[in-house]
Enzyme design. Sequence first.
Site, mmCIF file in Angstrom:
data_model
loop_
_atom_site.group_PDB
_atom_site.id
_atom_site.type_symbol
_atom_site.label_atom_id
_atom_site.label_comp_id
_atom_site.label_asym_id
_atom_site.label_seq_id
_atom_site.Cartn_x
_atom_site.Cartn_y
_atom_site.Cartn_z
ATOM 1 N N GLU A 105 0.803 -1.144 -0.015
ATOM 2 C CA GLU A 105 -0.167 -0.030 -0.153
ATOM 3 C C GLU A 105 0.816 1.228 -0.075
ATOM 4 O OE1 GLU A 105 -2.433 -3.285 1.631
ATOM 5 O OE2 GLU A 105 -0.346 -2.663 2.119
ATOM 6 N N PHE A 128 -8.866 -3.042 1.442
ATOM 7 C CA PHE A 128 -9.410 -2.580 2.764
ATOM 8 C C PHE A 128 -8.991 -1.242 3.295
ATOM 9 C CE2 PHE A 128 -9.180 -7.262 2.163
ATOM 10 C CZ PHE A 128 -10.734 -7.543 2.851
ATOM 11 N N ASP A 188 -8.585 -0.442 6.316
ATOM 12 C CA ASP A 188 -7.536 -0.718 7.113
ATOM 13 C C ASP A 188 -6.118 -0.360 6.998
ATOM 14 O OD1 ASP A 188 -9.659 -2.569 9.138
ATOM 15 O OD2 ASP A 188 -9.958 -2.411 7.040
ATOM 16 N N PHE A 189 -5.756 -0.840 5.729
ATOM 17 C CA PHE A 189 -4.328 -1.037 5.143
ATOM 18 C C PHE A 189 -4.062 0.386 4.589
ATOM 19 C CE2 PHE A 189 -5.668 -5.016 5.785
ATOM 20 C CZ PHE A 189 -4.839 -5.538 6.922
ATOM 21 N N HIS A 200 -9.620 -5.923 9.701
ATOM 22 C CA HIS A 200 -10.216 -5.689 8.356
ATOM 23 C C HIS A 200 -11.610 -5.073 8.662
ATOM 24 C CE1 HIS A 200 -7.408 -8.709 7.213
ATOM 25 N NE2 HIS A 200 -7.488 -8.230 6.194
#
Length: 328
Positions: free
Chosen positions: A64, A87, A89-90, A133
Site C-alpha cells: 500500500e 481494505f 484498514d491498510f 479488516h
Amino acid sequence: MSDAGRVITYVDAGVEALREEMRRDDSIVYIGQGIGSRGGNFRQTKGLWKEFGDDRLRDTGIVELGATGVAIGAAMAGTRTVVDEVFLDFALEAITQIVQQAANISYMSNGKIKAPVVVRGAMGAVRNAGAHHSHTFYNWFANTPGLKVVLPATPYDVKGLFKSALREPGPVIFIEHKSLYNTKGVVPEEEYLIPLGDARIVSEGKDLTIVAMSRMVDLAIKAAAALSQQGISAEVIDPRTIVPLDRQRITNSIKKTGRLVVIDESPSSCSFAAELLAIAAEDCFDELEVTPKRICSLPVPNPFSPVLENQMIPSVERIVGEVRQMMN
C-alpha cells in the site's frame, strides 16, 4: 428521484462510474491489488481491465505504501489517479503519503502542483472479519486539511459521488462499506453528478433529526420506520460527504426538530458524531429541546465473535431504545 428506473448494485454503480469517466478522460489511471484481470476483491473493477488494459489498470503487489506513493506522484505529474487500498484498514500503511504529501502539496507549492488522486477503500464490520479488516477510519482523514472525504450509502450516490471525485483537482478519500456492495438501488442511465458537500434528506420528520453515514443510513431508515409506528416522526439526513460538510442543511433540520441523534459506526471519542454534536451546540443551542445524543460503536477492537460484534456496533433496536428514552 422516482422509484421507477434501472436497478443495479452498489458495486456495479462504482464500476459504471469508473468506466464512463475513463472513457471521458484518458488521463485517468487505476492501480491497486488484484484490480486487473481478476476485477478486484469485491468485483469493484470487473470488466475494466479488458477494455482499458495494463496501461490504465495496473495490478500491484500487497504494498500500500508504494502503490499510494506512485499514485500520488503520478497525479502530481499530470494524470488523474485512483489507488485502491482494497481494505481501508491498510491505507494506514500509506498514511504518510496521503497526509504529508497529497494533502499538503497544493498549499506548499502555492497551487503550482496538484494531486488529483482518489484513495479508494472498503471499510466496516461485515462477516465478522476481526480487528484487522473492520475499521472505520473516516474520522481520521476528516481531521486532515486538504483531504475531501466521501461516504456513499446507496448505488445512486456511489455513481454520482465517484464521478465528481474523479473530477476534483485535489485528493479525495472515497470510502465504501463492504456490507453495501451487493445492495441494490435505482441508478439512472443518463449521466449525473452529485456535488461534494451536498447532504441528502432521506426522509422528512418533525420530532427529531437523525444523522447517519454509510451503512448506518440503512439502520437509521429502519429505526425511523419503527419509531413512526410509535408516533415519533424522525427526519433522517445522510451527509454523503463529511469533508466538505453540508452544515447548513443539517443545522436547519436540527432547528426545526429541536433534537439530534447521530449514528456513527466509529467509536464516539474524537468521532464525526462528536463533531456534529459540537456543531449543534454552536449553531442550534437555543433551539435544542434536549441534549444531543451519539449512538456509536463501543471502544473495543472488532471481535471475531458474531454475538460480540453485533453488541459492539449500533443496531436498530439500540437506536429505537435510545430515541424513545430521549423523547421521554
